[in-house]
Every structure is written in C-alpha cells, then in structure tokens.
Design a protein around this motif. Structure first.
Motif, PDB file in Angstrom:
ATOM      1  N   LEU A   1       0.846  -1.183   0.000  1.00 14.77           N
ATOM      2  CA  LEU A   1       0.000   0.000   0.000  1.00 14.77           C
ATOM      3  C   LEU A   1       0.885   1.237   0.000  1.00 14.77           C
ATOM      4  O   LEU A   1       1.900   1.281   0.686  1.00 14.77           O
ATOM      5  N   VAL A   2       0.475   2.243  -0.761  1.00 10.49           N
ATOM      6  CA  VAL A   2       1.230   3.490  -0.801  1.00 10.49           C
ATOM      7  C   VAL A   2       0.620   4.456   0.202  1.00 10.49           C
ATOM      8  O   VAL A   2      -0.492   4.929   0.019  1.00 10.49           O
ATOM      9  N   GLU A   3       1.336   4.730   1.287  1.00  6.01           N
ATOM     10  CA  GLU A   3       0.839   5.618   2.336  1.00  6.01           C
ATOM     11  C   GLU A   3       1.511   6.979   2.235  1.00  6.01           C
ATOM     12  O   GLU A   3       2.708   7.075   1.968  1.00  6.01           O
ATOM     13  N   ASP A   4       0.728   8.033   2.441  1.00  4.65           N
ATOM     14  CA  ASP A   4       1.294   9.376   2.393  1.00  4.65           C
ATOM     15  C   ASP A   4       2.122   9.666   3.642  1.00  4.65           C
ATOM     16  O   ASP A   4       2.936  10.580   3.653  1.00  4.65           O
ATOM     17  N   ARG A   5       1.928   8.876   4.703  1.00  4.69           N
ATOM     18  CA  ARG A   5       2.660   9.048   5.966  1.00  4.69           C
ATOM     19  C   ARG A   5       2.499   7.765   6.771  1.00  4.69           C
ATOM     20  O   ARG A   5       1.606   6.958   6.473  1.00  4.69           O
ATOM     21  N   PRO A   6       3.349   7.541   7.786  1.00  4.29           N
ATOM     22  CA  PRO A   6       3.197   6.347   8.625  1.00  4.29           C
ATOM     23  C   PRO A   6       1.795   6.296   9.222  1.00  4.29           C
ATOM     24  O   PRO A   6       1.322   7.260   9.825  1.00  4.29           O
ATOM     25  N   THR A   7       1.114   5.169   9.032  1.00  2.00           N
ATOM     26  CA  THR A   7      -0.286   5.053   9.419  1.00  2.00           C
ATOM     27  C   THR A   7      -0.477   3.959  10.454  1.00  2.00           C
ATOM     28  O   THR A   7      -0.093   2.809  10.217  1.00  2.00           O
TER      29      THR A   7
ATOM     30  N   LYS B   1       6.546  12.350  -8.205  1.00  3.66           N
ATOM     31  CA  LYS B   1       7.046  13.621  -7.691  1.00  3.66           C
ATOM     32  C   LYS B   1       6.281  14.064  -6.450  1.00  3.66           C
ATOM     33  O   LYS B   1       6.878  14.495  -5.448  1.00  3.66           O
ATOM     34  N   ILE B   2       4.952  13.952  -6.471  1.00  2.00           N
ATOM     35  CA  ILE B   2       4.129  14.400  -5.346  1.00  2.00           C
ATOM     36  C   ILE B   2       4.321  13.490  -4.136  1.00  2.00           C
ATOM     37  O   ILE B   2       4.435  13.970  -2.996  1.00  2.00           O
ATOM     38  N   VAL B   3       4.357  12.173  -4.342  1.00  3.36           N
ATOM     39  CA  VAL B   3       4.553  11.250  -3.223  1.00  3.36           C
ATOM     40  C   VAL B   3       5.896  11.507  -2.548  1.00  3.36           C
ATOM     41  O   VAL B   3       6.002  11.525  -1.315  1.00  3.36           O
ATOM     42  N   SER B   4       6.929  11.752  -3.353  1.00  2.00           N
ATOM     43  CA  SER B   4       8.251  12.054  -2.794  1.00  2.00           C
ATOM     44  C   SER B   4       8.216  13.351  -1.990  1.00  2.00           C
ATOM     45  O   SER B   4       8.772  13.444  -0.890  1.00  2.00           O
ATOM     46  N   GLN B   5       7.518  14.347  -2.517  1.00  2.00           N
ATOM     47  CA  GLN B   5       7.399  15.635  -1.833  1.00  2.00           C
ATOM     48  C   GLN B   5       6.650  15.482  -0.513  1.00  2.00           C
ATOM     49  O   GLN B   5       7.031  16.080   0.506  1.00  2.00           O
ATOM     50  N   LEU B   6       5.590  14.690  -0.505  1.00  2.00           N
ATOM     51  CA  LEU B   6       4.809  14.478   0.717  1.00  2.00           C
ATOM     52  C   LEU B   6       5.633  13.786   1.791  1.00  2.00           C
ATOM     53  O   LEU B   6       5.530  14.115   2.977  1.00  2.00           O
ATOM     54  N   ARG B   7       6.453  12.841   1.389  1.00  2.00           N
ATOM     55  CA  ARG B   7       7.293  12.151   2.364  1.00  2.00           C
ATOM     56  C   ARG B   7       8.331  13.086   2.964  1.00  2.00           C
ATOM     57  O   ARG B   7       8.630  13.014   4.162  1.00  2.00           O
TER      58      ARG B   7
ATOM     59  N   GLU C   1       7.943  16.333   3.330  1.00  2.00           N
ATOM     60  CA  GLU C   1       7.215  17.212   4.238  1.00  2.00           C
ATOM     61  C   GLU C   1       6.884  16.500   5.542  1.00  2.00           C
ATOM     62  O   GLU C   1       6.941  17.100   6.622  1.00  2.00           O
ATOM     63  N   GLU C   2       6.529  15.217   5.445  1.00  2.00           N
ATOM     64  CA  GLU C   2       6.224  14.445   6.649  1.00  2.00           C
ATOM     65  C   GLU C   2       7.452  14.314   7.543  1.00  2.00           C
ATOM     66  O   GLU C   2       7.377  14.485   8.772  1.00  2.00           O
ATOM     67  N   GLU C   3       8.583  14.012   6.927  1.00  2.00           N
ATOM     68  CA  GLU C   3       9.829  13.890   7.698  1.00  2.00           C
ATOM     69  C   GLU C   3      10.197  15.211   8.365  1.00  2.00           C
ATOM     70  O   GLU C   3      10.624  15.239   9.524  1.00  2.00           O
ATOM     71  N   GLN C   4      10.019  16.312   7.642  1.00  2.00           N
ATOM     72  CA  GLN C   4      10.324  17.619   8.197  1.00  2.00           C
ATOM     73  C   GLN C   4       9.384  17.955   9.349  1.00  2.00           C
ATOM     74  O   GLN C   4       9.815  18.497  10.377  1.00  2.00           O
ATOM     75  N   PHE C   5       8.101  17.610   9.184  1.00  2.00           N
ATOM     76  CA  PHE C   5       7.104  17.872  10.221  1.00  2.00           C
ATOM     77  C   PHE C   5       7.468  17.129  11.506  1.00  2.00           C
ATOM     78  O   PHE C   5       7.453  17.692  12.604  1.00  2.00           O
ATOM     79  N   ARG C   6       7.806  15.852  11.368  1.00  2.00           N
ATOM     80  CA  ARG C   6       8.151  15.060  12.542  1.00  2.00           C
ATOM     81  C   ARG C   6       9.477  15.534  13.152  1.00  2.00           C
ATOM     82  O   ARG C   6       9.641  15.516  14.379  1.00  2.00           O
ATOM     83  N   HIS C   7      10.399  15.956  12.293  1.00  2.00           N
ATOM     84  CA  HIS C   7      11.673  16.485  12.781  1.00  2.00           C
ATOM     85  C   HIS C   7      11.435  17.744  13.615  1.00  2.00           C
ATOM     86  O   HIS C   7      12.041  17.929  14.681  1.00  2.00           O
ATOM     87  N   ASN C   8      10.547  18.615  13.137  1.00  2.00           N
ATOM     88  CA  ASN C   8      10.233  19.847  13.873  1.00  2.00           C
ATOM     89  C   ASN C   8       9.600  19.539  15.225  1.00  2.00           C
ATOM     90  O   ASN C   8       9.881  20.205  16.227  1.00  2.00           O
ATOM     91  N   ILE C   9       8.714  18.509  15.239  1.00  2.00           N
ATOM     92  CA  ILE C   9       8.080  18.125  16.500  1.00  2.00           C
ATOM     93  C   ILE C   9       9.122  17.616  17.495  1.00  2.00           C
ATOM     94  O   ILE C   9       9.110  17.956  18.679  1.00  2.00           O
ATOM     95  N   GLU C  10      10.041  16.777  16.967  1.00  2.00           N
ATOM     96  CA  GLU C  10      11.096  16.250  17.828  1.00  2.00           C
ATOM     97  C   GLU C  10      11.964  17.368  18.382  1.00  2.00           C
ATOM     98  O   GLU C  10      12.318  17.382  19.563  1.00  2.00           O
ATOM     99  N   GLU C  11      12.332  18.333  17.513  1.00  2.00           N
ATOM    100  CA  GLU C  11      13.149  19.455  17.963  1.00  2.00           C
ATOM    101  C   GLU C  11      12.405  20.287  19.006  1.00  2.00           C
ATOM    102  O   GLU C  11      12.995  20.750  19.977  1.00  2.00           O
ATOM    103  N   SER C  12      11.097  20.467  18.767  1.00  2.00           N
ATOM    104  CA  SER C  12      10.293  21.218  19.742  1.00  2.00           C
ATOM    105  C   SER C  12      10.283  20.503  21.085  1.00  2.00           C
ATOM    106  O   SER C  12      10.372  21.131  22.140  1.00  2.00           O
TER     107      SER C  12
END
Length: 548
Positions: free
Chosen positions: A6-12, A503-509, A511-522
C-alpha cells in the motif's frame, strides 16, 4: 515498490484500517446495488415472454419494439441525470447522510409505482416509476462516492470507493440471474415479470435502515463549522484518540485545505459555480471527469448490460432461456473480477495503468468478436448449437469482460471522487455523475437501433473508442493512488502527467519527515527549557537554605 504494498502518504497506525470505515462504505454502497440491479434486470425482463404477452409485443413491428424497449430503459437514465444535480444542494446544506436517505426514499417511491403497471393501466405508471427511481439513483451516484472518499484513509481510498463498485456488481449479479430463475421455475404470468421489479425494494430498504446508524462525513462537518462533532466522528472512524499525532496531522491538513479554499474558491453554495466558470484548472478537471465517463460508456458496457439478450443473440446464442443463462454467466464473471479489482488491483496497481491495460485488451477482444459476426453471420443460421467459431467469439466476449470490469467499470468513479478539493467535490461529483447518466442515456436509448442498422459494426465502433481512450488517459490522467485529497491541486499542476505521482509522493514524504523532525526538535527544546527551569529552582532553593 512492489505492487503488493500500500502506498501511504505518511506512517499510518494499523487501527486506521478498521471495520468501521468498511461498514460505512458498505451501507452507503446500497445505492450502487440499486443501480447495478436495474442495469442488469431490466433488459432481461423485457425479454420474458410473460412481459411481451402482457403488453402485446406481438402486434408491434420491429421498429416499434425497439422504440418501446429503448424508452422503458432510457427514461430511468434521464431521471438519473437530473437526480445527480438534485443531490448537490442536499449534500451541501444537509449533509451526505441526509442525501443518502433522501435518495433511498425517492427510489423506493419510484420502485413502488412500477409495481402498479399492468395491461389495463398500460406502461405510463411504469415510465413514471422509472423516472422517479432514476432521480433517486442519480442522487445516490453523486453522494455515495463523495461520502466514502471523505471518510477514507488515503492508502485504501480506492478500495473503499471500490466497495461502491462492488455493490454495483452484486446488484447486477442478482439482476442477471433473477429472470433466469423466474423463467425456469414459474409459468409465464403477470407475477412472473413483476417479481424482478419488486426485488428493487430490497437494497433501498437496507440503505434506509443502515442510514439511521451511519456517521456524517467529518470533512463536511468541518466545512459547515461543526468542529467538535467532526473531530468526534473522525476519531470514531479512525479508532484513535483525539490527541493522537495521526489525527492531529489529518485535522491540520483539512484545516489547511479549507483555509486555501477560503482564499481561492471561497466557502459557500454558489462559490463552486463561480470557480467552475472562472478557474481554468477547475474547468479542466471537470472536463477530464466527464470524459472518463464518455470513454467508459464508449466501451459498450451499458449496451451489453441493458440489452444483453440482443448482444448474445448477435453472437449466435439461441432461445430465451439460453440467452438468460448466458447473461447470468456474464454477471458472475463481472462480480468475481470486481472482487480482484477491489481487494488487490485498485490501491496497488493504481488507476492510470488499469485504464490503459483495460482499454487495450478490451479493444482487441471486441475487434475479434465483430470480425466473427461479420464473417460467420450467426443470426442467419438455424443451428441451435454454436460452432467452434461461435464458442471462440463467446470466449473473447468474456475475456473482454475480464479486461473491462477491473479497469473501466469502477476506476472512473474512484478518480472523480478524489481529484477535487472538498469545497468543489460535491459540484464536481454532480457533474461527473450527470455526465455518466447522459452518456448512459444515449447508449441505452439508441442501442436497439444501432444493432438493427449496424450489426457487427457496433462492436467495431466500441473497439475504436477504446483505442482512443488509451491516448486520452496516457496524455491527460495522472496517477492519484495514495495521494491525499488535500494534495490533488499540486498533483494536477505537475507536467508531464506520467511523472506527477512519483514527484508528489516524494514531496509528501519529505514534508512528513520535516514535520516530525520539527516536533522532535520542539520536544527537545521543551525538555531543555524544563531542565533549565528545574536547575534555577534548585539553585534558588540552595541559596535560600544557605541564607537561612
């Protein structure tokens, strides 16, 4: 990437893929059971000797029979065309759930009227009932795919919208076999042909009962400003607490999409109409959605569904009972292949590749069937049994079914349910459903005359359209598998379309990694601040003790 993944836009979380979303999809898909049953039973009911005798077909000329059959079948599609637009204000103001209930009530009233037709009353009440039932299924064909797509996790959205198609095939399977059943078990009578009409009330009744218990679409509730109820419903559907990170991300994506709508299209009943008339991107996608149903009907499927006895007669099948049995096998093949499409193909292979393969394989099969009819002219033979060439033609007809059903039968519905943003989706789905019913009406209205005038040329006509659909899909339709609804604008902006999905799936991944990285840094920063505060408090305590 294996097609078994299955192709997931983020860990589900695994809890998201739960029985509740499947149950909601199944209840809503009772609308497609109504549609599928009608598309299958009506043509074979008209072929019953009891129906022909009651309405005196023997006294009619061949053109008169063709016209009568076409009118009985097509007035249903005419009602469905207007029902698809009728559903838009209901779905916008009162919600998807109320829209589904309204569709079921209208259909039930129409089906009830059909039961009043007989030789003394004539066909007028039958026409009225079919138009009314058409209004109901047209409304359902608009609302159901929207409702399912709005409650679906992206990775199984195709599968859940595919439940709608599965309902269509299950209804069709019953519809194809019901007339064979009454033909072999009952003597010709008024009751014999009335039973297939009465069966329509079953899926409508199931939808009315199930509609009492289903939950409203969270995305519609967010759109209407009912935030607490929306979060509650979303939490229930995902089986996750409201403070879970997955739910927070999904709510954030919905909020962001709504904010973008407010700044672009706007929130309101008339805003999508204005956007459709002034926004070229929206107009283009409406055109694509409409054309998908043009190509779907251009495959010949509804000519076969509604007039299957005529189709099998052209190949060389003799006798009403044999024709009904052969039609029933056609329904079995469609249903089995639909299960494969639903459970394995749609969310693994994707939409775009399925359409390309289905059109190519289906076109080859129709060319072969048409060529056989042209050369062998089976309708002119008096033999009761088919020869080797006829059996081969039947094989390629069923092979066409295998190519068509898991590709073009349900995939256009999936694409149209997911390629518009939430505020445009209701109007877009109304346009797509109306487009389907428009082409459906034209095919069902003129198929008897086409077979009379063109003969084997009907198969060549549909085969040619399937070739043209390959070009259309390759050039204009991007892959939408696994792409969140809120990212569809970005997907359709990428050119060429055959590279858009990756291209879009790669971009979404990213963004997801960056989002989680920001949460971890916070979290790390918060821990540091907390440690510093604790250290200051300890130092102050030490000083106070020393001072004392």
């Amino acid at each position: 990437m294996s097609i078994l993944q299955l192709v997931e836009d983020r860990p589900t979380p695994k809890e998201v893929y739960n029985w509740r979303v499947y149950l909601l999809a199944a209840v809503a898909s009772c609308t497609s059971c109504m549609i599928g049953y009608d598309s299958a039973f009506i043509g074979t009911t008209l072929a019953l000797d009891s129906f022909k005798a009651e309405f005196n077909f023997a006294a009619m000329t061949a053109p008169e029979k063709d016209l009568l059959s076409a009118n009985i079948v097509s007035c249903y599609q005419a009602g469905a065309f207007f029902g698809a637009f009728f559903a838009y204000p209901i779905g916008h103001f009162w919600g998807r759930k109320v829209g589904l209930m309204a569709a079921a009530l209208i259909f039930t009233l129409g089906a009830g009227l059909m039961l009043g037709a007989n030789a003394s009353r004539g066909l007028g009440i039958l026409y009225a009932g079919r138009v009314l039932a058409g209004l109901g299924v047209g409304a359902g064909s608009n609302i159901t795919p929207i409702y399912i797509s709005e409650l679906s996790p992206p990775a199984i959205r195709g599968r859940l919208v595919g439940v709608y198609e599965l309902g269509w095939q299950i209804g069709g399977l019953v519809g194809f076999w019901i007339n064979y059943g009454v033909d072999v078990t009952m003597a010709p009578s008024h009751k014999q042909w009335l039973i297939p009409f009465a069966i329509q009330l079953i899926p409508a009744g199931l939808l009315l009962i199930g509609g009492v218990f289903i939950r409203e679409s969270p995305r519609w509730l967010f759109l209407r400003g009912r935030r607490e109820e929306a979060i509650k419903n979303l939490s229930w559907m995902r089986q996750l607490p409201e403070d879970h990170i997955y739910l927070i991300e999904e709510i954030g994506a919905i909020d962001q999409a709504l904010e973008e709508q407010r700044s672009t299209i706007g929130i309101g009943f008339w805003k999508p109409f204005k956007a459709a008339g002034t926004n070229k991107r929206v107009m283009w996608r409406l055109f694509l959605g409409s054309m998908l149903f043009f190509w779907q009907n251009g495959s010949g499927i509804n000519a076969i569904n509604y007039y299957s006895p005529t189709v099998f007669k052209s190949i060389g099948v003799k006798g009403t009972n044999t024709s009904l049995f052969t039609t029933g096998l056609f329904g079995v093949v469609k249903t089995v292949v639909t299960f494969i499409w639903l459970l394995w193909l749609i969310d693994r292979v994707g939409r775009r590749l399925l359409l390309l393969v289905g059109a190519a394989g289906g076109s080859v099969c129709l060319w072969i069937v048409g060529a056989y009819i042209k050369i062998a002219q089976p309708e002119k033979t008096d033999k009761a049994e088919m020869n080797g060439g006829g059996i081969a033609a039947m094989f390629f007809f069923y092979l066409w079914t295998v190519f068509y059903t898991p590709t073009w039968n349900g995939t256009p519905w999936v694409l149209n349910s997911e390629m518009f943003d939430p505020n445009m989706r209701s109007l877009a789905q109304a346009c797509a459903a109306a487009s389907n019913w428009l082409w459906n009406f034209l095919i069902s209205r003129f198929t008897p005359q086409m077979f009379t005038a063109m003969g084997y040329g009907v198969y060549f006509f549909f085969a040619s359209l399937m070739i043209l659909s390959i070009i259309f899909v390759f050039v204009f339709i991007p892959e939408t598998k696994g792409v969140p609804l809120e990212s569809m604008d970005q997907l359709f902006d990428v050119k060429p379309v055959w590279h858009a999905h990756d291209k879009i799936v790669s971009q979404l991944r990213e963004e997801e990694e960056q989002f989680r990285h920001n949460i971890e840094e916070s979290g790390i920063a918060a821990n540091k601040i907390g440690a510093q505060e604790t250290q200051v408090e300890n130092t102050a305590d030490e000083q106070n003790v020393k001072y004392a």
